[in-house]
Design a protein around this motif. Structure first.
Motif, PDB file in Angstrom:
ATOM      1  N   LYS A   4      39.918  72.535  52.251  1.00  0.00           N
ATOM      2  CA  LYS A   4      40.174  72.397  50.575  1.00  0.00           C
ATOM      3  C   LYS A   4      40.757  74.144  50.322  1.00  0.00           C
ATOM      4  O   LYS A   4      40.132  74.810  50.588  1.00  0.00           O
ATOM      5  CB  LYS A   4      38.948  72.113  49.655  1.00  0.00           C
ATOM      6  N   LYS A   7      41.648  78.018  45.032  1.00  0.00           N
ATOM      7  CA  LYS A   7      42.481  78.244  43.909  1.00  0.00           C
ATOM      8  C   LYS A   7      42.425  79.635  43.539  1.00  0.00           C
ATOM      9  O   LYS A   7      41.182  80.250  43.314  1.00  0.00           O
ATOM     10  CB  LYS A   7      41.938  77.170  42.698  1.00  0.00           C
ATOM     11  N   THR A  55      47.233  80.526  39.249  1.00  0.00           N
ATOM     12  CA  THR A  55      47.197  80.117  37.936  1.00  0.00           C
ATOM     13  C   THR A  55      46.623  81.524  37.015  1.00  0.00           C
ATOM     14  O   THR A  55      45.522  82.125  37.429  1.00  0.00           O
ATOM     15  CB  THR A  55      45.869  79.071  37.704  1.00  0.00           C
ATOM     16  N   GLU A  89      51.273  79.029  37.708  1.00  0.00           N
ATOM     17  CA  GLU A  89      50.969  78.419  36.464  1.00  0.00           C
ATOM     18  C   GLU A  89      50.246  79.174  35.382  1.00  0.00           C
ATOM     19  O   GLU A  89      49.655  80.135  35.725  1.00  0.00           O
ATOM     20  CB  GLU A  89      50.009  77.161  36.967  1.00  0.00           C
ATOM     21  N   GLU A 125      38.197  72.833  33.211  1.00  0.00           N
ATOM     22  CA  GLU A 125      38.067  72.468  34.741  1.00  0.00           C
ATOM     23  C   GLU A 125      39.346  71.515  35.032  1.00  0.00           C
ATOM     24  O   GLU A 125      40.103  71.751  36.079  1.00  0.00           O
ATOM     25  CB  GLU A 125      36.683  71.646  35.017  1.00  0.00           C
ATOM     26  N   LEU A 126      39.552  70.599  34.049  1.00  0.00           N
ATOM     27  CA  LEU A 126      40.570  69.599  34.402  1.00  0.00           C
ATOM     28  C   LEU A 126      42.028  70.473  34.293  1.00  0.00           C
ATOM     29  O   LEU A 126      42.966  70.105  35.317  1.00  0.00           O
ATOM     30  CB  LEU A 126      40.548  68.518  33.301  1.00  0.00           C
ATOM     31  N   THR A 129      42.279  72.670  37.764  1.00  0.00           N
ATOM     32  CA  THR A 129      42.168  71.869  39.019  1.00  0.00           C
ATOM     33  C   THR A 129      43.288  70.644  39.028  1.00  0.00           C
ATOM     34  O   THR A 129      43.877  70.521  39.964  1.00  0.00           O
ATOM     35  CB  THR A 129      41.042  71.059  39.250  1.00  0.00           C
ATOM     36  N   ASP A 130      43.612  69.994  37.581  1.00  0.00           N
ATOM     37  CA  ASP A 130      44.667  68.942  37.885  1.00  0.00           C
ATOM     38  C   ASP A 130      45.660  69.030  36.854  1.00  0.00           C
ATOM     39  O   ASP A 130      46.677  68.292  36.781  1.00  0.00           O
ATOM     40  CB  ASP A 130      43.556  67.485  37.518  1.00  0.00           C
ATOM     41  N   GLY A 131      45.705  70.209  36.326  1.00  0.00           N
ATOM     42  CA  GLY A 131      46.964  70.490  35.178  1.00  0.00           C
ATOM     43  C   GLY A 131      46.907  69.523  33.995  1.00  0.00           C
ATOM     44  O   GLY A 131      47.797  69.195  33.448  1.00  0.00           O
ATOM     45  N   ILE A 132      45.839  68.874  33.717  1.00  0.00           N
ATOM     46  CA  ILE A 132      45.518  67.981  32.499  1.00  0.00           C
ATOM     47  C   ILE A 132      45.114  68.772  31.398  1.00  0.00           C
ATOM     48  O   ILE A 132      43.957  69.377  31.294  1.00  0.00           O
ATOM     49  CB  ILE A 132      44.401  66.770  32.927  1.00  0.00           C
TER      50      ILE A 132
END
Length: 258
Positions: A4, A7, A55, A89, A125-126, A129-132
């Motif tokens: 993994k 990040k 990020t 990002e 966290e979202l 990790t997921d760009g949400i």
């Protein structure tokens, strides 16, 4: 099974705080590599564009729009991100009331994610990790841009209008041009007297650009002299309202024009 990827997260803030410490701890628990940039220590990290991505999380201070020094520093750091040779990002954490004002000023909000303060760790966290990101409230409202070099008056008008409209504020004519290059609005409330570039000059600039020439412009100003009014009316704006108007009269007027 592939390992993994870690990040790489850089938190940008004016001053370290207990809240930021909690965010830093949570990011590390998620397995992120975390770096910190503050006004006292603002050296940008060196990254290899072939191997690294990052990020950036901007944690905004309270009342950022009222602090020129902090505002300029954050704008400087945001600009330097574009010089980095890696994929980046940007996430912004700040007060909901200042989100619209910052659009097109420090941050090109079409290219960053926004989280309202106080930030919820599950939302952070979202986002990381997921760009949400949470849906932004008020997107179905008509959008009004106030252009006025008196921020106190502009904020009062926003309080009048915010329940009905999405309202953004800029405090200079050139800022309005920059803002509108990145975001569309349904109406502009434009002051007459402003330093450097006044209201009529801003109006003429807007009419010369295809992307802005169709936006309704209403002069909202304390200038009521005959010569000034005639100068504006010759430009054929959507309307001309004196700042002595009331909340009720302004809302009634706008409902007829938008």
């Amino acid at each position: 099974m592939s390992e993994k990827k870690i990040k790489n997260v850089i938190i940008v803030m004016c001053k370290y705080s207990v809240v930021v410490k909690g965010i830093e701890r949570r990011l590390k628990e998620m397995g992120c590599k975390v770096s910190i940039i503050t006004q006292d220590k603002d050296k940008m990290p060196k990254m290899d564009k072939e191997k690294e991505s990052a990020t950036f999380i901007f944690y905004l201070p309270n009342n950022i729009m009222d602090d020129v020094v902090k505002f300029n520093w954050l704008e400087h750091i945001y600009g330097k991100i574009h010089d980095l040779e890696c994929e980046c990002e940007v996430i912004v954490i700040g007060d909901k009331s200042e989100r619209d004002d910052l659009t097109g000023r420090i941050f090109g909000m079409l290219h960053v994610g926004w989280l309202d303060r106080p930030v919820k760790m599950e939302e952070l966290e979202l986002a990381v990790t997921d760009g949400i990101f949470p849906e932004v409230e008020g997107n179905n409202k008509k959008h009004i841009l106030i252009v006025d070099d008196d921020p106190s008056y502009a904020k009062m008008v926003r309080e009048w209008l915010k329940d009905v409209y999405q309202v953004s504020i800029v405090t200079a004519g050139i800022q309005a041009i920059t803002f509108l290059a990145k975001k569309s609005v349904d109406m502009i409330l434009l002051d007459y007297e402003m330093p450097v570039v006044d209201g009529p000059q801003v109006f003429q600039m807007l009419r010369q650009e295809q992307s802005t020439q169709g936006i309704p412009v209403v002069f909202l100003t304390g200038v009521g002299g005959k010569d000034q009014v005639e100068r504006v009316l010759q430009l054929k704006p959507t309307g001309y309202i004196l700042k002595s108007t009331t909340k009720e009269k302004l809302l009634s007027y706008l409902q007829k024009k938008i």
